[in-house]
Design a protein around this motif. Structure first.
Motif, PDB file in Angstrom:
ATOM      1  N   LEU A   1      12.042   4.963  -4.316  1.00 20.15           N
ATOM      2  CA  LEU A   1      12.577   5.929  -3.352  1.00 20.15           C
ATOM      3  C   LEU A   1      13.740   6.706  -3.968  1.00 20.15           C
ATOM      4  CD1 LEU A   1      12.476   3.747  -0.116  1.00 20.15           C
ATOM      5  CD2 LEU A   1      11.037   5.729  -0.619  1.00 20.15           C
ATOM      6  N   CYS A   2      14.565   6.039  -4.762  1.00 19.74           N
ATOM      7  CA  CYS A   2      15.659   6.739  -5.442  1.00 19.74           C
ATOM      8  C   CYS A   2      15.112   7.793  -6.400  1.00 19.74           C
ATOM      9  CB  CYS A   2      16.536   5.746  -6.196  1.00 19.74           C
ATOM     10  SG  CYS A   2      17.575   4.722  -5.130  1.00 19.74           S
ATOM     11  N   THR A   3      13.995   7.490  -7.050  1.00 19.63           N
ATOM     12  CA  THR A   3      13.372   8.459  -7.952  1.00 19.63           C
ATOM     13  C   THR A   3      12.895   9.691  -7.189  1.00 19.63           C
ATOM     14  OG1 THR A   3      12.692   6.689  -9.458  1.00 19.63           O
ATOM     15  CG2 THR A   3      11.530   8.785  -9.647  1.00 19.63           C
ATOM     16  N   ILE A   4      12.415   9.485  -5.955  1.00 17.54           N
ATOM     17  CA  ILE A   4      11.984  10.624  -5.129  1.00 17.54           C
ATOM     18  C   ILE A   4      13.154  11.569  -4.862  1.00 17.54           C
ATOM     19  CG2 ILE A   4      11.234  11.239  -2.783  1.00 17.54           C
ATOM     20  CD1 ILE A   4       9.320   8.903  -2.867  1.00 17.54           C
ATOM     21  N   LEU A   5      14.359  11.026  -4.693  1.00 13.83           N
ATOM     22  CA  LEU A   5      15.531  11.894  -4.511  1.00 13.83           C
ATOM     23  C   LEU A   5      15.675  12.857  -5.681  1.00 13.83           C
ATOM     24  CD1 LEU A   5      18.302   9.415  -3.260  1.00 13.83           C
ATOM     25  CD2 LEU A   5      16.949  11.007  -1.889  1.00 13.83           C
ATOM     26  N   HIS A   6      15.323  12.391  -6.865  1.00 13.27           N
ATOM     27  CA  HIS A   6      15.473  13.214  -8.073  1.00 13.27           C
ATOM     28  C   HIS A   6      14.323  14.202  -8.233  1.00 13.27           C
ATOM     29  CE1 HIS A   6      17.125  14.138 -11.994  1.00 13.27           C
ATOM     30  NE2 HIS A   6      15.909  14.014 -12.519  1.00 13.27           N
ATOM     31  N   THR A   7      13.110  13.758  -7.945  1.00 11.75           N
ATOM     32  CA  THR A   7      11.936  14.597  -8.207  1.00 11.75           C
ATOM     33  C   THR A   7      11.587  15.527  -7.049  1.00 11.75           C
ATOM     34  OG1 THR A   7      10.470  12.820  -7.418  1.00 11.75           O
ATOM     35  CG2 THR A   7      10.965  12.894  -9.786  1.00 11.75           C
ATOM     36  N   HIS A   8      12.030  15.201  -5.848  1.00 11.65           N
ATOM     37  CA  HIS A   8      11.649  15.989  -4.666  1.00 11.65           C
ATOM     38  C   HIS A   8      12.883  16.401  -3.861  1.00 11.65           C
ATOM     39  CE1 HIS A   8       7.830  14.124  -5.736  1.00 11.65           C
ATOM     40  NE2 HIS A   8       7.211  14.995  -4.955  1.00 11.65           N
ATOM     41  N   GLY A   9      13.966  16.707  -4.554  1.00 13.40           N
ATOM     42  CA  GLY A   9      15.206  17.050  -3.862  1.00 13.40           C
ATOM     43  C   GLY A   9      15.110  18.282  -2.995  1.00 13.40           C
ATOM     44  N   GLN A  10      14.103  19.146  -3.238  1.00 19.05           N
ATOM     45  CA  GLN A  10      13.977  20.370  -2.453  1.00 19.05           C
ATOM     46  C   GLN A  10      13.282  20.138  -1.114  1.00 19.05           C
ATOM     47  OE1 GLN A  10      12.231  19.459  -5.016  1.00 19.05           O
ATOM     48  NE2 GLN A  10      10.190  20.351  -5.131  1.00 19.05           N
ATOM     49  N   HIS A  11      12.711  18.964  -0.915  1.00 19.50           N
ATOM     50  CA  HIS A  11      12.017  18.637   0.339  1.00 19.50           C
ATOM     51  C   HIS A  11      12.988  17.857   1.232  1.00 19.50           C
ATOM     52  CE1 HIS A  11       8.011  19.862  -1.184  1.00 19.50           C
ATOM     53  NE2 HIS A  11       8.479  19.429  -2.344  1.00 19.50           N
ATOM     54  N   THR A  12      13.712  18.565   2.083  1.00 21.44           N
ATOM     55  CA  THR A  12      14.830  17.949   2.809  1.00 21.44           C
ATOM     56  C   THR A  12      14.384  16.884   3.803  1.00 21.44           C
ATOM     57  OG1 THR A  12      14.790  19.781   4.404  1.00 21.44           O
ATOM     58  CG2 THR A  12      16.313  19.967   2.552  1.00 21.44           C
TER      59      THR A  12
ATOM     60  N   ILE B   1       0.828  -1.203   0.000  1.00 24.56           N
ATOM     61  CA  ILE B   1       0.000   0.000   0.000  1.00 24.56           C
ATOM     62  C   ILE B   1       0.864   1.255   0.000  1.00 24.56           C
ATOM     63  CG2 ILE B   1      -1.644   1.323   1.382  1.00 24.56           C
ATOM     64  CD1 ILE B   1      -2.832  -1.371   2.291  1.00 24.56           C
ATOM     65  N   LEU B   2       1.831   1.309   0.905  1.00 23.19           N
ATOM     66  CA  LEU B   2       2.698   2.478   0.960  1.00 23.19           C
ATOM     67  C   LEU B   2       3.616   2.520  -0.261  1.00 23.19           C
ATOM     68  CD1 LEU B   2       3.665   2.603   4.747  1.00 23.19           C
ATOM     69  CD2 LEU B   2       1.749   3.665   3.561  1.00 23.19           C
ATOM     70  N   GLY B   3       4.002   1.340  -0.744  1.00 23.08           N
ATOM     71  CA  GLY B   3       4.810   1.295  -1.955  1.00 23.08           C
ATOM     72  C   GLY B   3       4.076   1.883  -3.143  1.00 23.08           C
ATOM     73  N   ASN B   4       2.761   1.702  -3.179  1.00 14.46           N
ATOM     74  CA  ASN B   4       1.963   2.286  -4.249  1.00 14.46           C
ATOM     75  C   ASN B   4       1.983   3.810  -4.183  1.00 14.46           C
ATOM     76  OD1 ASN B   4       0.021   2.175  -6.454  1.00 14.46           O
ATOM     77  ND2 ASN B   4      -1.502   2.819  -4.961  1.00 14.46           N
ATOM     78  N   LEU B   5       1.998   4.353  -2.966  1.00 13.50           N
ATOM     79  CA  LEU B   5       1.986   5.808  -2.803  1.00 13.50           C
ATOM     80  C   LEU B   5       3.288   6.463  -3.240  1.00 13.50           C
ATOM     81  CD1 LEU B   5       0.131   6.422   0.591  1.00 13.50           C
ATOM     82  CD2 LEU B   5      -0.612   7.094  -1.688  1.00 13.50           C
ATOM     83  N   VAL B   6       4.411   5.761  -3.168  1.00 12.72           N
ATOM     84  CA  VAL B   6       5.689   6.371  -3.539  1.00 12.72           C
ATOM     85  C   VAL B   6       6.044   6.137  -5.003  1.00 12.72           C
ATOM     86  CG1 VAL B   6       6.566   6.175  -1.183  1.00 12.72           C
ATOM     87  CG2 VAL B   6       7.076   4.372  -2.831  1.00 12.72           C
ATOM     88  N   LYS B   7       5.164   5.490  -5.746  1.00 15.87           N
ATOM     89  CA  LYS B   7       5.423   5.311  -7.166  1.00 15.87           C
ATOM     90  C   LYS B   7       5.242   6.627  -7.913  1.00 15.87           C
ATOM     91  CE  LYS B   7       4.447   0.392  -7.467  1.00 15.87           C
ATOM     92  NZ  LYS B   7       5.894   0.129  -7.639  1.00 15.87           N
ATOM     93  N   PRO B   8       6.063   6.908  -8.906  1.00 17.04           N
ATOM     94  CA  PRO B   8       6.001   8.199  -9.609  1.00 17.04           C
ATOM     95  C   PRO B   8       4.620   8.529 -10.140  1.00 17.04           C
ATOM     96  CG  PRO B   8       7.972   6.990 -10.244  1.00 17.04           C
ATOM     97  CD  PRO B   8       7.165   6.057  -9.421  1.00 17.04           C
ATOM     98  N   GLN B   9       3.915   7.544 -10.719  1.00 18.77           N
ATOM     99  CA  GLN B   9       2.605   7.841 -11.290  1.00 18.77           C
ATOM    100  C   GLN B   9       1.584   8.211 -10.217  1.00 18.77           C
ATOM    101  OE1 GLN B   9       4.280   5.018 -11.518  1.00 18.77           O
ATOM    102  NE2 GLN B   9       3.000   3.172 -11.377  1.00 18.77           N
ATOM    103  N   THR B  10       1.678   7.570  -9.050  1.00 20.90           N
ATOM    104  CA  THR B  10       0.761   7.897  -7.960  1.00 20.90           C
ATOM    105  C   THR B  10       1.052   9.281  -7.404  1.00 20.90           C
ATOM    106  OG1 THR B  10       0.693   5.546  -7.385  1.00 20.90           O
ATOM    107  CG2 THR B  10      -0.195   7.096  -5.784  1.00 20.90           C
ATOM    108  N   ILE B  11       2.327   9.614  -7.267  1.00 21.32           N
ATOM    109  CA  ILE B  11       2.703  10.945  -6.781  1.00 21.32           C
ATOM    110  C   ILE B  11       2.175  12.017  -7.721  1.00 21.32           C
ATOM    111  CG2 ILE B  11       4.654  12.466  -6.294  1.00 21.32           C
ATOM    112  CD1 ILE B  11       6.249   9.968  -5.502  1.00 21.32           C
ATOM    113  N   THR B  12       2.246  11.747  -9.018  1.00 21.69           N
ATOM    114  CA  THR B  12       1.722  12.704  -9.999  1.00 21.69           C
ATOM    115  C   THR B  12       0.217  12.872  -9.830  1.00 21.69           C
ATOM    116  OG1 THR B  12       3.453  12.079 -11.568  1.00 21.69           O
ATOM    117  CG2 THR B  12       1.518  13.201 -12.461  1.00 21.69           C
ATOM    118  N   GLN B  13      -0.499  11.772  -9.593  1.00 26.24           N
ATOM    119  CA  GLN B  13      -1.942  11.849  -9.366  1.00 26.24           C
ATOM    120  C   GLN B  13      -2.257  12.668  -8.118  1.00 26.24           C
ATOM    121  OE1 GLN B  13      -3.536   7.897  -9.203  1.00 26.24           O
ATOM    122  NE2 GLN B  13      -3.100   7.460 -11.363  1.00 26.24           N
ATOM    123  N   LEU B  14      -1.515  12.401  -7.049  1.00 26.13           N
ATOM    124  CA  LEU B  14      -1.759  13.148  -5.806  1.00 26.13           C
ATOM    125  C   LEU B  14      -1.524  14.639  -6.005  1.00 26.13           C
ATOM    126  CD1 LEU B  14      -0.095  10.855  -3.106  1.00 26.13           C
ATOM    127  CD2 LEU B  14      -2.527  11.333  -3.369  1.00 26.13           C
TER     128      LEU B  14
END
Length: 723
Positions: A325-336, A261-274
């Protein structure tokens, strides 16, 4: 001899408990925090301040979505829900679903309406808390897994109005039971206020057992899976974060479907939907930040799962969580704070080969971790974890070393960062304590000797320096990068650290500096690229001498490794001779730790080339000592090949010096010849080490035979029987 990185495959030496080690570096551990908050960083200062103020006031924040209004994020608003909810697991002491009330017939519908009406009456008459709790449990049985039909909508509305009044109950038990009723209603009323209430209830650790016993863990995870709006998702995931600190609740999470469930939330496509969700009345420009705030809570839960048990690794790998999670480092690097949570997870798992491969092969993970260091140099907890992950990657992967060197300024930027941190460290008051990055508490014990006093843990900045210096040491294993580092301006900061820091107060720091100095000093100077470390060789010789007698075997090993490189310099050999280091190193040939003995052999080999050391070699009978060591380890040739190679090189040098070879008895020479004669037969010569060993052995055998023939001739001249 030149020496580089230590052989990581050798067994670590036995040492005192909790002794700093290069093979087992201290891990960046998160300190325990007594108070529970939605955010711990300053990324969302206004949001955190508002939440803190509301918590202090004892009431939940006001919301633009009042309780009682149905509000969901269904197909009409975002295409499709995040996932389909699954039925809840039955609670202890609660009837299973097939025993619950059904509404498939008119009689059962009336029964459900009566249950709802009775519950409303109990609440409305303000009866005792015990009766209210019983009524809540009874209604939960009726609602569990069932739908409220249109015929009971009015009764449901009455129930919601009463629940809205009592949800602020001062009794946590009743409040949590009432919150559960909301999750059991289908269709659900607006859940913003309920999720906020649950969040504030979760701030109290004493309520963790209630969340578990009321099966709210399952309810919250199903709600998160359904993706019912940004604001309720934020508070629901925040509540899950808090209760995941509880051993009882984390065990339940590990056995549930929460990783998927949480893994689904951190997927790039789900983050885009949110981030593009039009729900909750948020302005479009605020939605991506709100989605990131949800990810902060979700990754904190994942981090708690990772920290609780390494058994969770299979869940992370199976759901491809590490790659996302590695992708989040790239897309959300400004959120420390979000990035910090991700690096905490990566630092847990990258010590495992399969997890390390995922991060290593990710398109941008290495570059993103590197950029974190340059973008947030004063965020020490974040830098420590990023450095730790990078050191793990560079220890095992040559391509990662090359990728770091090619990324932007790469090596010069890392050295500049080390200079900056060294200045920050020098400006700290004495005995500055570690506040953000700490080791787990250890029982206090009396010092074992006056030379090993109890010291405070490293400061935050020192921890960051340790990880960065280790990263530089790993990078220097690559020849091209090592040469670049060796003549890069600023690398002399390593020498200054050795001069300034006491090994007894900064043991891990000194160990890592020694390792970096040795690796860098492996590369010779050239007219166009002088090795800055080698230029300071004589300056740090006294420090290396003092470390030769330290209680930490790794400190001794690193010091001898450094001498193995520095002793190519005549000035260093002079200092060793004048201060009696040559005799000390010869004694270390018999050191029980084979790594120390191996490095000592390399130094002795270089010493044999300097006539000033011949008297010490003769006094200690180093030749006979080396032959005895060779005979002892030659039985397991393949296992000890590297060690035996440096021994035969040292013996060959000694056999080339009349003053020293005359000390070798004929018995030693005969035993050596016999052992050497059979050694090449057992090797294929296919590897570079085997080919080099065979070549050296052939030259040494010829030299031994020459010595034996000379002695036979002398015996014949004197009328004695030949050997």
């Amino acid at each position: 001899v030149r020496t580089r990185c230590m052989d990581q495959s050798r067994d670590a030496p036995k040492a005192r408990k909790n002794m700093p080690s290069l093979r087992h570096p201290t891990r960046p551990l998160t300190p325990l925090v007594e108070d529970r908050h939605l955010f711990y960083g300053s990324d969302y200062a206004a949001t955190a301040a508002a939440a803190a103020a509301a918590a202090a006031a004892g009431s939940r924040p006001t919301t633009t979505s009042p309780l009682g209004r149905h509000h969901s994020m269904g197909n009409a608003s975002r295409g499709s829900p995040l996932a389909s909810p699954s039925p809840p697991a039955p609670r202890e002491g609660v009837l299973s679903r097939h025993q619950s009330l059904k509404i498939s017939s008119g009689g059962q519908l009336l029964q459900l309406r009566r249950e709802v009406r009775e519950f409303v009456d109990v609440l409305d008459s303000e009866r005792s808390l015990e009766l209210q709790l019983q009524a809540a449990d009874k209604l939960a049985l009726a609602l569990d897994g069932e739908s409220l039909a249109t015929a009971v909508t009015r009764t449901q509305s009455e129930t919601v109005i009463m629940l809205d009044k009592l949800i602020e109950s001062v009794d946590a038990n009743l409040a949590i039971k009432i919150c559960r009723l909301y999750f059991l209603m289908n269709p659900q009323p607006d859940m913003v206020g309920v999720c906020k209430k649950l969040y504030f209830l979760s701030k109290e650790k004493t309520n963790d057992k209630l969340f578990y016993s009321e099966n709210l863990i399952e309810c919250i995870t199903r709600f998160i899976d359904a993706g019912e709006g940004l604001v309720p998702l934020l508070y629901a995931s925040g509540a899950l974060k808090h209760i995941s600190e509880s051993t009882l609740c984390i065990k339940a999470l590990l056995t549930s479907n929460v990783a998927r469930i949480l893994g689904n939330l951190v997927k790039p496509q789900t983050i885009t939907q949110l981030a593009s969700c039009p729900a909750d009345g948020l302005l479009p420009q605020k939605r991506p930040a709100k989605a990131a705030q949800i990810l902060v809570q979700v990754t904190a839960v994942l981090r708690n799962l990772a920290a609780y048990s390494m058994a969770s690794k299979s869940l992370f790998v199976a759901n491809n969580l590490l790659g996302d999670l590695c992708t989040i480092l790239h897309t959300h690097g400004q959120h420390t704070e979000l990035v910090l949570n991700v690096t905490r997870i990566l630092s847990k798992f990258t010590t495992f080969p399969d997890c390390l491969d995922i991060v290593t092969t990710h398109d941008s993970a290495v570059e993103d971790l590197l950029q974190i260091l340059f973008k947030y140099p004063t965020n020490l907890p974040l830098c420590v974890r990023s450095c730790f992950v990078l050191t793990t990657l560079t220890m095992e992967s040559a391509p990662v070393r090359e990728k770091i060197a090619r990324t932007g300024d790469g090596v010069p930027a890392l050295i500049a960062l080390l200079l900056e941190w060294a200045k920050m460290d020098a400006a700290l008051p004495p005995n500055t304590q570690n506040s953000c990055v700490q080791s787990p508490p250890q029982p206090q014990a009396a010092p074992t000797s006056v030379d090993a006093p109890m010291v405070a843990p490293p400061s935050d900045i020192e921890q960051a320096m340790i990880k960065l210096i280790r990263l530089i040491a790993n990078l220097s294993i690559n020849e091209d990068i090592g040469i670049l580092i060796s003549h890069s301006p600023g690398i002399e900061v390593l020498i200054h650290i050795l001069d300034d820091k006491s090994v007894y107060e900064h043991e891990e720091l000194v160990l890592n500096v020694l390792c970096a100095v040795t690796n860098i000093s492996y590369y010779p100077s050239t007219p166009d690229a002088p090795n800055i470390i080698l230029q300071h060789a004589t300056g740090i010789t006294p420090v290396l001498i003092s470390l030769l007698q330290h209680e930490n075997d790794e400190a001794i090993t690193e010091s001898i490794r450094a001498f193995g490189n520095f002793s190519r310099d005549e000035r260093v050999r002079t200092a060793m001779y004048e201060q009696g280091v040559d005799k000390l190193v010869i004694d270390m040939l018999k050191f029980p730790n084979q790594e120390v003995a191996y490095q000592a052999c390399g130094v002795v080999m270089n010493m044999a080339n300097d006539p000033r050391n011949h008297s010490a070699l003769a006094e200690k009978n180093a030749g006979a000592m080396l032959v005895d060591i060779f005979l002892k380890h030659a039985l397991d040739l393949h296992k000890n090949l590297d060690f035996l190679l440096v021994i035969v090189k040292a013996v060959f040098n000694i056999c080339s010096i009349p003053q020293l070879c005359d000390q070798l008895s004929s018995a030693h020479l005969l035993s050596l010849r016999t052992s050497l004669g059979g050694a090449p037969v057992r090797l294929s010569g296919k590897t570079a080490a085997e080919a080099e060993f065979i070549d050296v052995v052939q030259h040494l055998v010829a030299r031994v035979l020459e010595l034996l023939q000379t002695r036979n001739n002398h015996k014949k001249e004197r009328g004695h029987s030949p050997l």
